[in-house]
Design a protein around this motif. Structure first.
Motif, PDB file in Angstrom:
ATOM      1  N   GLU A  38     -10.716 -74.238 -13.637  1.00 56.33           N
ATOM      2  CA  GLU A  38      -9.562 -73.946 -12.769  1.00 56.33           C
ATOM      3  C   GLU A  38      -9.971 -72.960 -11.669  1.00 56.33           C
ATOM      4  O   GLU A  38      -9.505 -73.051 -10.531  1.00 56.33           O
ATOM      5  CB  GLU A  38      -8.395 -73.395 -13.602  1.00 56.33           C
ATOM      6  CG  GLU A  38      -7.787 -74.483 -14.474  1.00 56.33           C
ATOM      7  CD  GLU A  38      -6.553 -74.035 -15.246  1.00 56.33           C
ATOM      8  OE1 GLU A  38      -6.074 -72.913 -15.021  1.00 56.33           O
ATOM      9  OE2 GLU A  38      -6.072 -74.826 -16.079  1.00 56.33           O
ATOM     10  N   LEU A  39     -10.846 -72.033 -12.004  1.00 54.42           N
ATOM     11  CA  LEU A  39     -11.395 -71.124 -10.996  1.00 54.42           C
ATOM     12  C   LEU A  39     -12.249 -71.901  -9.990  1.00 54.42           C
ATOM     13  O   LEU A  39     -12.154 -71.712  -8.770  1.00 54.42           O
ATOM     14  CB  LEU A  39     -12.207 -70.039 -11.692  1.00 54.42           C
ATOM     15  CG  LEU A  39     -12.685 -68.862 -10.846  1.00 54.42           C
ATOM     16  CD1 LEU A  39     -12.852 -67.630 -11.735  1.00 54.42           C
ATOM     17  CD2 LEU A  39     -13.984 -69.146 -10.135  1.00 54.42           C
ATOM     18  N   LEU A  40     -13.066 -72.812 -10.525  1.00 50.51           N
ATOM     19  CA  LEU A  40     -13.929 -73.636  -9.659  1.00 50.51           C
ATOM     20  C   LEU A  40     -13.094 -74.432  -8.656  1.00 50.51           C
ATOM     21  O   LEU A  40     -13.493 -74.622  -7.502  1.00 50.51           O
ATOM     22  CB  LEU A  40     -14.734 -74.595 -10.552  1.00 50.51           C
ATOM     23  CG  LEU A  40     -15.891 -75.357  -9.923  1.00 50.51           C
ATOM     24  CD1 LEU A  40     -16.974 -74.414  -9.456  1.00 50.51           C
ATOM     25  CD2 LEU A  40     -16.474 -76.362 -10.915  1.00 50.51           C
ATOM     26  N   GLU A  41     -11.925 -74.876  -9.120  1.00 50.26           N
ATOM     27  CA  GLU A  41     -11.055 -75.706  -8.280  1.00 50.26           C
ATOM     28  C   GLU A  41     -10.635 -74.978  -7.000  1.00 50.26           C
ATOM     29  O   GLU A  41     -10.405 -75.609  -5.968  1.00 50.26           O
ATOM     30  CB  GLU A  41      -9.824 -76.119  -9.103  1.00 50.26           C
ATOM     31  CG  GLU A  41      -9.029 -77.247  -8.483  1.00 50.26           C
ATOM     32  CD  GLU A  41      -7.872 -77.704  -9.368  1.00 50.26           C
ATOM     33  OE1 GLU A  41      -7.604 -77.060 -10.411  1.00 50.26           O
ATOM     34  OE2 GLU A  41      -7.230 -78.717  -9.006  1.00 50.26           O
TER      35      GLU A  41
ATOM     36  N   ALA B  29     -19.155 -69.399  -8.589  1.00 53.83           N
ATOM     37  CA  ALA B  29     -18.181 -70.095  -9.443  1.00 53.83           C
ATOM     38  C   ALA B  29     -18.822 -71.314 -10.098  1.00 53.83           C
ATOM     39  O   ALA B  29     -18.541 -71.640 -11.260  1.00 53.83           O
ATOM     40  CB  ALA B  29     -16.952 -70.502  -8.634  1.00 53.83           C
ATOM     41  N   MET B  30     -19.686 -72.013  -9.343  1.00 55.12           N
ATOM     42  CA  MET B  30     -20.412 -73.134  -9.942  1.00 55.12           C
ATOM     43  C   MET B  30     -21.322 -72.623 -11.063  1.00 55.12           C
ATOM     44  O   MET B  30     -21.385 -73.208 -12.141  1.00 55.12           O
ATOM     45  CB  MET B  30     -21.252 -73.843  -8.882  1.00 55.12           C
ATOM     46  CG  MET B  30     -20.438 -74.547  -7.812  1.00 55.12           C
ATOM     47  SD  MET B  30     -21.481 -75.269  -6.499  1.00 55.12           S
ATOM     48  CE  MET B  30     -22.065 -76.772  -7.309  1.00 55.12           C
ATOM     49  N   ALA B  31     -22.047 -71.539 -10.774  1.00 59.61           N
ATOM     50  CA  ALA B  31     -22.990 -71.002 -11.766  1.00 59.61           C
ATOM     51  C   ALA B  31     -22.251 -70.547 -13.025  1.00 59.61           C
ATOM     52  O   ALA B  31     -22.712 -70.774 -14.154  1.00 59.61           O
ATOM     53  CB  ALA B  31     -23.779 -69.854 -11.156  1.00 59.61           C
ATOM     54  N   MET B  32     -21.076 -69.929 -12.853  1.00 58.21           N
ATOM     55  CA  MET B  32     -20.320 -69.485 -14.023  1.00 58.21           C
ATOM     56  C   MET B  32     -19.872 -70.676 -14.873  1.00 58.21           C
ATOM     57  O   MET B  32     -19.910 -70.631 -16.112  1.00 58.21           O
ATOM     58  CB  MET B  32     -19.096 -68.651 -13.606  1.00 58.21           C
ATOM     59  CG  MET B  32     -18.401 -68.018 -14.810  1.00 58.21           C
ATOM     60  SD  MET B  32     -16.889 -67.132 -14.377  1.00 58.21           S
ATOM     61  CE  MET B  32     -15.761 -68.524 -14.128  1.00 58.21           C
ATOM     62  N   LEU B  71     -21.683 -62.004 -16.529  1.00 59.70           N
ATOM     63  CA  LEU B  71     -22.419 -61.492 -15.360  1.00 59.70           C
ATOM     64  C   LEU B  71     -22.012 -62.233 -14.086  1.00 59.70           C
ATOM     65  O   LEU B  71     -21.853 -61.617 -13.028  1.00 59.70           O
ATOM     66  CB  LEU B  71     -23.929 -61.586 -15.608  1.00 59.70           C
ATOM     67  CG  LEU B  71     -24.451 -60.651 -16.709  1.00 59.70           C
ATOM     68  CD1 LEU B  71     -25.934 -60.884 -16.981  1.00 59.70           C
ATOM     69  CD2 LEU B  71     -24.202 -59.180 -16.356  1.00 59.70           C
ATOM     70  N   TYR B  72     -21.829 -63.550 -14.167  1.00 59.89           N
ATOM     71  CA  TYR B  72     -21.341 -64.264 -12.980  1.00 59.89           C
ATOM     72  C   TYR B  72     -19.883 -63.897 -12.687  1.00 59.89           C
ATOM     73  O   TYR B  72     -19.482 -63.771 -11.532  1.00 59.89           O
ATOM     74  CB  TYR B  72     -21.494 -65.783 -13.152  1.00 59.89           C
ATOM     75  CG  TYR B  72     -22.914 -66.237 -12.916  1.00 59.89           C
ATOM     76  CD1 TYR B  72     -23.541 -66.017 -11.685  1.00 59.89           C
ATOM     77  CD2 TYR B  72     -23.655 -66.867 -13.909  1.00 59.89           C
ATOM     78  CE1 TYR B  72     -24.851 -66.410 -11.462  1.00 59.89           C
ATOM     79  CE2 TYR B  72     -24.968 -67.263 -13.701  1.00 59.89           C
ATOM     80  CZ  TYR B  72     -25.555 -67.027 -12.470  1.00 59.89           C
ATOM     81  OH  TYR B  72     -26.855 -67.415 -12.251  1.00 59.89           O
ATOM     82  N   LEU B  73     -19.093 -63.723 -13.736  1.00 62.20           N
ATOM     83  CA  LEU B  73     -17.675 -63.396 -13.558  1.00 62.20           C
ATOM     84  C   LEU B  73     -17.506 -62.097 -12.756  1.00 62.20           C
ATOM     85  O   LEU B  73     -16.706 -62.043 -11.814  1.00 62.20           O
ATOM     86  CB  LEU B  73     -17.024 -63.302 -14.944  1.00 62.20           C
ATOM     87  CG  LEU B  73     -15.511 -63.264 -15.037  1.00 62.20           C
ATOM     88  CD1 LEU B  73     -15.072 -63.802 -16.407  1.00 62.20           C
ATOM     89  CD2 LEU B  73     -14.926 -61.901 -14.834  1.00 62.20           C
TER      90      LEU B  73
ATOM     91  N   TRP D  45     -27.236 -74.158  -6.210  1.00 63.65           N
ATOM     92  CA  TRP D  45     -27.738 -73.257  -5.164  1.00 63.65           C
ATOM     93  C   TRP D  45     -28.084 -74.013  -3.877  1.00 63.65           C
ATOM     94  O   TRP D  45     -28.668 -73.428  -2.957  1.00 63.65           O
ATOM     95  CB  TRP D  45     -28.957 -72.471  -5.672  1.00 63.65           C
ATOM     96  CG  TRP D  45     -28.708 -71.717  -6.933  1.00 63.65           C
ATOM     97  CD1 TRP D  45     -29.365 -71.882  -8.121  1.00 63.65           C
ATOM     98  CD2 TRP D  45     -27.741 -70.680  -7.172  1.00 63.65           C
ATOM     99  NE1 TRP D  45     -28.859 -71.026  -9.070  1.00 63.65           N
ATOM    100  CE2 TRP D  45     -27.865 -70.278  -8.526  1.00 63.65           C
ATOM    101  CE3 TRP D  45     -26.757 -70.062  -6.377  1.00 63.65           C
ATOM    102  CZ2 TRP D  45     -27.063 -69.286  -9.096  1.00 63.65           C
ATOM    103  CZ3 TRP D  45     -25.964 -69.077  -6.948  1.00 63.65           C
ATOM    104  CH2 TRP D  45     -26.114 -68.702  -8.284  1.00 63.65           C
ATOM    105  N   LEU D  46     -27.766 -75.286  -3.788  1.00 61.83           N
ATOM    106  CA  LEU D  46     -28.036 -76.060  -2.567  1.00 61.83           C
ATOM    107  C   LEU D  46     -26.930 -75.851  -1.538  1.00 61.83           C
ATOM    108  O   LEU D  46     -25.771 -75.627  -1.888  1.00 61.83           O
ATOM    109  CB  LEU D  46     -28.128 -77.551  -2.884  1.00 61.83           C
ATOM    110  CG  LEU D  46     -29.199 -78.018  -3.875  1.00 61.83           C
ATOM    111  CD1 LEU D  46     -29.238 -79.558  -3.898  1.00 61.83           C
ATOM    112  CD2 LEU D  46     -30.570 -77.475  -3.529  1.00 61.83           C
TER     113      LEU D  46
END
Lengths: 104, 104, 104, 104
Positions: A38-41, B29-32, B71-73, D45-46
């Motif tokens: 949901e955060l990613l969204e 956000a993708m990494a998390m 850590l990502y958060l 990371w792209l």
């Protein structure tokens, strides 16, 4: 943030709602992933630049989703028997070894 | 856990590795989410009961994945301009209104 | 399911809505993950047994989320230059080598 | 792609490995989300532009992850009792109503 105190609050909150049977690490891990998505969204159709310049509404929304992820995260640590403060320090040390700095 | 101090450490860590250009909230956000899914993978074929009785190895693995997510958060909060402690308190208050307790 | 025909329909659909600039594999991968998590949400508090006995409403909801994932999946293949039918056959062959059968 | 034939192959594959007890829609949904995140990781990371110009290695990797997602997707449909071809047509019709075209 005192993780232990937060975990106690969340246990009390769950108890008062008869949610204990659902609070397995497996279910909580699913719930955390749902909240992460949901955060990613929020960012899904934004350019990288736009993601660095959020509106007040987007920032408030981001704060809610970050909190949702964090609340499940500390519950997973609690029910999974992980000392989160110690685990983070350990991971930071591992990351420093895995990724040596480019600069002195 | 002092989020502000941790965010400063992670900024310094990223700076020393020239990672700043990648540190957009969108990428973080993708990494998390990727890390949340790695945590989910631990539980994917376990029964709910097994997820409550982790081995030492599973618990150590869980601690690493929880740390990666956290850590990502905190970096998303930092780069997105969110005060994480305040956001969590606000969300707890919202949750108490949204889900009234069953018991007195 | 003719993936190529479906990809053409989805390209036309996107063109008619001026969505092309958003249709990068990176963004589509985010969107697919968001839809996967919406599907996951259906099962998040169900027991394994309950997940095997869905109501008509749950099954219709599941069909919608499965479709959302699939529609993004074929678009990622399209914009990423992957022949999906060939990739699936190749993966099935890899899986058969990676996981030898227990029974003859 | 003949989904029904693929579902039969995957059922046989699971049977030959005694995987049936694990094949609940709940577990399969977790596994699909894990694979979706592995696909997401390729792009994490792209830049958007780089995600449109994958190397041969990246494209092969993408094909593997797309296949992993698709293989779990058809199994969820199978074990959840969803006719995937019909569900996709229904969703396309819903999307056309939800998002009217900008151009005639």
């Amino acid at each position: 943030m005192d993780f232990h105190a937060l975990q106690q609050r969340l246990r009390r909150f769950a108890n008062e709602r008869d949610w204990q049977p659902y609070q397995t690490p497996k279910n909580l891990a699913m719930a955390m992933t749902v909240e992460a998505a949901e955060l990613l969204e929020i960012f899904q159709w934004l350019t990288p630049e736009q993601s660095l310049n959020l509106s007040d509404d987007q920032r408030r929304h981001l704060g809610e989703e970050l909190s949702d992820v964090l609340l499940y995260l500390v519950q997973i640590a609690d029910h999974g028997g992980v000392d989160l403060d110690a685990a983070v320090e350990r991971k930071l040390a591992m990351n420093a070894i895995k990724h040596p700095p480019k600069k002195s």
